[in-house]
Design a protein around this motif. Structure first.
Motif, PDB file in Angstrom:
ATOM      1  N   SER A 129       0.845  -1.194   0.000  1.00  0.00           N
ATOM      2  CA  SER A 129       0.000   0.000   0.000  1.00  0.00           C
ATOM      3  C   SER A 129       0.880   1.242   0.000  1.00  0.00           C
ATOM      4  CB  SER A 129      -0.902   0.008   1.231  1.00  0.00           C
ATOM      5  OG  SER A 129      -1.507   1.279   1.395  1.00  0.00           O
ATOM      6  N   SER A 135       0.439   5.506  -0.119  1.00  0.00           N
ATOM      7  CA  SER A 135      -0.465   6.655  -0.101  1.00  0.00           C
ATOM      8  C   SER A 135       0.344   7.942  -0.213  1.00  0.00           C
ATOM      9  CB  SER A 135      -1.339   6.660   1.152  1.00  0.00           C
ATOM     10  OG  SER A 135      -0.581   6.500   2.322  1.00  0.00           O
ATOM     11  N   GLU A 182      -4.458   6.771  -2.430  1.00  0.00           N
ATOM     12  CA  GLU A 182      -3.781   5.569  -1.977  1.00  0.00           C
ATOM     13  C   GLU A 182      -3.877   4.503  -3.055  1.00  0.00           C
ATOM     14  OE1 GLU A 182      -5.780   2.944   0.513  1.00  0.00           O
ATOM     15  OE2 GLU A 182      -4.044   1.616   0.647  1.00  0.00           O
ATOM     16  N   ARG A 219      -7.149   2.857  -4.500  1.00  0.00           N
ATOM     17  CA  ARG A 219      -8.119   2.330  -3.543  1.00  0.00           C
ATOM     18  C   ARG A 219      -8.918   3.440  -2.863  1.00  0.00           C
ATOM     19  NH1 ARG A 219      -6.293  -2.337   0.664  1.00  0.00           N
ATOM     20  NH2 ARG A 219      -4.887  -0.746   1.480  1.00  0.00           N
ATOM     21  N   ASN A 220      -8.271   4.587  -2.677  1.00  0.00           N
ATOM     22  CA  ASN A 220      -8.937   5.722  -2.052  1.00  0.00           C
ATOM     23  C   ASN A 220      -8.435   7.007  -2.697  1.00  0.00           C
ATOM     24  OD1 ASN A 220     -10.404   4.481   0.330  1.00  0.00           O
ATOM     25  ND2 ASN A 220      -8.337   3.722   0.660  1.00  0.00           N
ATOM     26  N   LYS A 221      -9.264   8.024  -2.659  1.00  0.00           N
ATOM     27  CA  LYS A 221      -8.895   9.303  -3.264  1.00  0.00           C
ATOM     28  C   LYS A 221      -9.376  10.432  -2.379  1.00  0.00           C
ATOM     29  CE  LYS A 221      -9.059  11.677  -7.745  1.00  0.00           C
ATOM     30  NZ  LYS A 221      -9.178  13.035  -7.189  1.00  0.00           N
ATOM     31  N   ASP A 238     -15.021  10.746   9.656  1.00  0.00           N
ATOM     32  CA  ASP A 238     -13.895  10.659  10.580  1.00  0.00           C
ATOM     33  C   ASP A 238     -14.151  11.573  11.778  1.00  0.00           C
ATOM     34  OD1 ASP A 238     -11.441  10.594   7.889  1.00  0.00           O
ATOM     35  OD2 ASP A 238     -12.643   9.016   8.805  1.00  0.00           O
ATOM     36  N   TRP A 296      -8.777   6.675  13.814  1.00  0.00           N
ATOM     37  CA  TRP A 296      -8.725   6.010  12.518  1.00  0.00           C
ATOM     38  C   TRP A 296      -9.221   4.584  12.625  1.00  0.00           C
ATOM     39  CZ3 TRP A 296      -3.639   3.958  10.005  1.00  0.00           C
ATOM     40  CH2 TRP A 296      -3.880   3.601   8.687  1.00  0.00           C
ATOM     41  N   THR A 314     -10.911  -0.713   7.959  1.00  0.00           N
ATOM     42  CA  THR A 314     -11.664  -0.486   6.736  1.00  0.00           C
ATOM     43  C   THR A 314     -10.783  -0.689   5.519  1.00  0.00           C
ATOM     44  OG1 THR A 314     -11.111   1.861   6.649  1.00  0.00           O
ATOM     45  CG2 THR A 314     -13.107   1.256   7.845  1.00  0.00           C
ATOM     46  N   ARG A 374      -8.883   1.583   4.522  1.00  0.00           N
ATOM     47  CA  ARG A 374      -8.710   2.907   3.947  1.00  0.00           C
ATOM     48  C   ARG A 374      -7.524   3.591   4.624  1.00  0.00           C
ATOM     49  NH1 ARG A 374     -11.058   8.096   4.792  1.00  0.00           N
ATOM     50  NH2 ARG A 374     -11.346   9.213   2.835  1.00  0.00           N
ATOM     51  N   ARG A 375      -6.441   3.722   3.882  1.00  0.00           N
ATOM     52  CA  ARG A 375      -5.226   4.298   4.447  1.00  0.00           C
ATOM     53  C   ARG A 375      -5.224   5.811   4.284  1.00  0.00           C
ATOM     54  NH1 ARG A 375      -5.250  -0.312   5.547  1.00  0.00           N
ATOM     55  NH2 ARG A 375      -3.623  -1.874   5.303  1.00  0.00           N
ATOM     56  N   ALA A 376      -6.264   6.449   4.738  1.00  0.00           N
ATOM     57  CA  ALA A 376      -6.375   7.894   4.563  1.00  0.00           C
ATOM     58  C   ALA A 376      -6.455   8.546   5.923  1.00  0.00           C
ATOM     59  CB  ALA A 376      -7.607   8.229   3.729  1.00  0.00           C
TER      60      ALA A 376
END
Lengths: 115, 112
Positions: free
Chosen positions: A31, A33, A48, A55-57, B1, B91, B95, B97-99
């Motif tokens: 992964s 990001s 990411e 996968r994510n934006k 979040d 966080w 999920t 989701r690495r954000a």
């Protein structure tokens, strides 16, 4: 184990140009990001990638794009540069599966100045 | 979040404990509390994380209140190298989701 490597570390561009930044993740991390850091907006998530797929934006215009290669290395591109794109661009990698503690490993960043 | 509130700045004397608070009253049940720090012009560095129990590692301790609405990061013996901006980040790591959502953080200045 080598850390996350970002190149170039510093670069200067002019408005209207485009730029490509590179990120090599920690070996075994799939992964990757990207984040943008500016004095006004702080650290903001860009996107990411995992297994060559986005996968994510985050909430950035289409001028910001990225990709990931089969070896997990990633690049991000910014087209038609604007003055406001001047920032520190940070890349982070993380493992998946049982090794995933949620920890992100950040590189030192690429500092872009747009004149 | 979940949103977080951290004091914008704090000072600490070298060798003393630094206690950095974070309010995350809207945290959801699945969200862990992560702490990162960023030393000037470097990439953020992971410090510690926890869900509801207190945690300790070689860098710091994390105290999470029973209702999980706030937490405190403790650097037991601050050194000049601990001068940095500290971010508290709720966080949901499960999920996929690495954000991370970084807030403004707390700028800790360790004084000699």
């Amino acid at each position: 184990k080598a850390g996350v490597t970002q190149t170039p570390r510093y670069l200067i561009k002019t408005r209207g140009q485009q730029v490509t930044l590179s990120c090599s993740p920690i070996s075994g991390h799939r992964s990757v990001s990207w984040y943008q850091q500016t004095p006004g907006q702080g650290l903001q998530f860009l996107f990411e990638y995992f297994s060559e797929t986005q996968r994510n934006k985050g909430n950035f215009p289409g001028r910001f794009s990225g990709r990931q290669f089969s070896n997990s290395r990633s690049e991000m591109n910014v087209s038609t540069l604007e003055l406001g794109d001047s920032a520190l661009y940070l890349c982070a990698s993380s493992p998946e599966g049982q090794l995933n503690t949620g920890e992100l490993f950040f590189g030192e960043g690429s500092r872009l100045t747009v004149l | 979040d979940a949103k977080t509130t951290q004091p914008p700045s704090m000072d600490c004397a070298e060798g003393r404990a630094a206690n950095l608070p974070c309010n995350h009253s809207t945290i959801s049940g699945n969200e862990y509390v992560y702490w990162y720090r960023q030393i000037h012009s470097q990439g953020p560095q992971y410090i510690i994380h926890g869900l509801k129990n207190n945690e300790t590692n070689e860098m710091a301790s994390l105290i999470i209140t029973e209702d999980r609405k706030s937490s405190t990061l403790i650097l037991p013996h601050a050194t000049l190298r601990d001068t940095a901006v500290y971010y508290c980040i709720p966080w949901d790591r499960d999920t996929g989701r690495r954000a991370l959502t970084f807030g403004s953080g707390t700028r800790l200045q360790v004084q000699p």
